[in-house]
Motif scaffolding. Sequence first.
Motif, PDB file in Angstrom:
ATOM      1  N   ILE A 186       3.739   0.433   2.907  1.00  0.00           N
ATOM      2  CA  ILE A 186       3.263  -0.535   3.889  1.00  0.00           C
ATOM      3  C   ILE A 186       3.085  -1.885   3.198  1.00  0.00           C
ATOM      4  N   TYR A 187       3.638  -2.918   3.811  1.00  0.00           N
ATOM      5  CA  TYR A 187       3.458  -4.279   3.290  1.00  0.00           C
ATOM      6  C   TYR A 187       2.895  -5.156   4.398  1.00  0.00           C
ATOM      7  N   THR A 188       1.830  -5.895   4.081  1.00  0.00           N
ATOM      8  CA  THR A 188       1.241  -6.810   5.045  1.00  0.00           C
ATOM      9  C   THR A 188       0.754  -8.060   4.337  1.00  0.00           C
ATOM     10  N   ILE A 208       0.851  -1.197   0.000  1.00  0.00           N
ATOM     11  CA  ILE A 208       0.000   0.000   0.000  1.00  0.00           C
ATOM     12  C   ILE A 208       0.880   1.237   0.000  1.00  0.00           C
ATOM     13  N   ILE A 209       0.615   2.144  -0.943  1.00  0.00           N
ATOM     14  CA  ILE A 209       1.326   3.423  -1.028  1.00  0.00           C
ATOM     15  C   ILE A 209       0.286   4.538  -0.917  1.00  0.00           C
ATOM     16  N   SER A 210       0.440   5.389   0.105  1.00  0.00           N
ATOM     17  CA  SER A 210      -0.544   6.446   0.342  1.00  0.00           C
ATOM     18  C   SER A 210       0.067   7.530   1.217  1.00  0.00           C
ATOM     19  N   PRO A 211      -0.350   8.784   1.026  1.00  0.00           N
ATOM     20  CA  PRO A 211       0.076   9.853   1.936  1.00  0.00           C
ATOM     21  C   PRO A 211      -0.432   9.638   3.361  1.00  0.00           C
ATOM     22  N   GLU A 212      -1.482   8.834   3.483  1.00  0.00           N
ATOM     23  CA  GLU A 212      -2.071   8.569   4.799  1.00  0.00           C
ATOM     24  C   GLU A 212      -1.513   7.273   5.397  1.00  0.00           C
TER      25      GLU A 212
END
Length: 304
Positions: free
Chosen positions: A260-262, A219-223
Amino acid sequence: MLGSEGILKERKRLQNARPGLRLNSVVKDTLFIFFGIFAAAFGLESFLLPNRFIDGGATGISLLISEITQVPLAILIIFVNIPFLFMAYKTIGKQFAVKALLAILGLAMVLALIDFPEVTQDKLLVAVFGGFFLGAGIGMSIRGGSVLDGTEVLAIYLSKKLGVKIGDVIIIINVFIFLAASYLLSIEAALYSMLTYLAASKTLDFVVDGIEEYTGVTIISPESEEIRLMVSEKMGRGLTIYKASGGYGKHGERNEYDVIYTVITRLEIRKLTVELEKIDPKAFVVMSRINDTRGGMIKKRSFE
């Protein structure tokens, strides 16, 4: 069949088993193989054989030869798989080859000694449920660290020798099998047999991977901070955060961001998607299937 990845995973599991757990592992493996043999035999005798349907792989070759020559399937199952068992010994190991030999001999004995009743003559039901029981049987045998169909072994062998993907080898083998079926039997029988193969493949994947098939999510996000809290607190999953930079636009503009990696199960994909929509609908998300995981905050598979 498409269980080559399952074969390799079971081989690693057997190699890494602690001595104190080996007895339980042997009992569990034996039960998996036992029920796998009966499920496969039921699918063959109650659905496929009476209706002249075949499957892919070594089982499909045996069914095709049996239909043409009237040689008993029990005998062909053994002889067709002998070259694959030899490859298994050379490629995977002695223990696996012995277990595979015992499983195939067991299947041949059940086919020769037990007379399963014909369930239906409806062609669609035969294709779907014949594939279901056959795939379940082969899948359970793989969970037991063995095989009932040696094509996967050939695929592993050729992939190492030729440097090609295992899945590509299996597809090529099955293309020739179904072309031969369309010529020697009929086009209709070949088409229904392809449905049988698809049903068997999906069932095999389900039995080997379980309902909680794992999915890796990037996941790539400013948040990213809010997403991190959502994944760890709401979903109860571990995650990894790492720094990255990316470029976009005509002038190669660069941005620094947290990635983020999950790892989640297939059943949790919908929940993750809904939560991400609440936080950042424009988040860039990449999902990929994972063959196996160990440790961390990962649940055990439902079949283990």
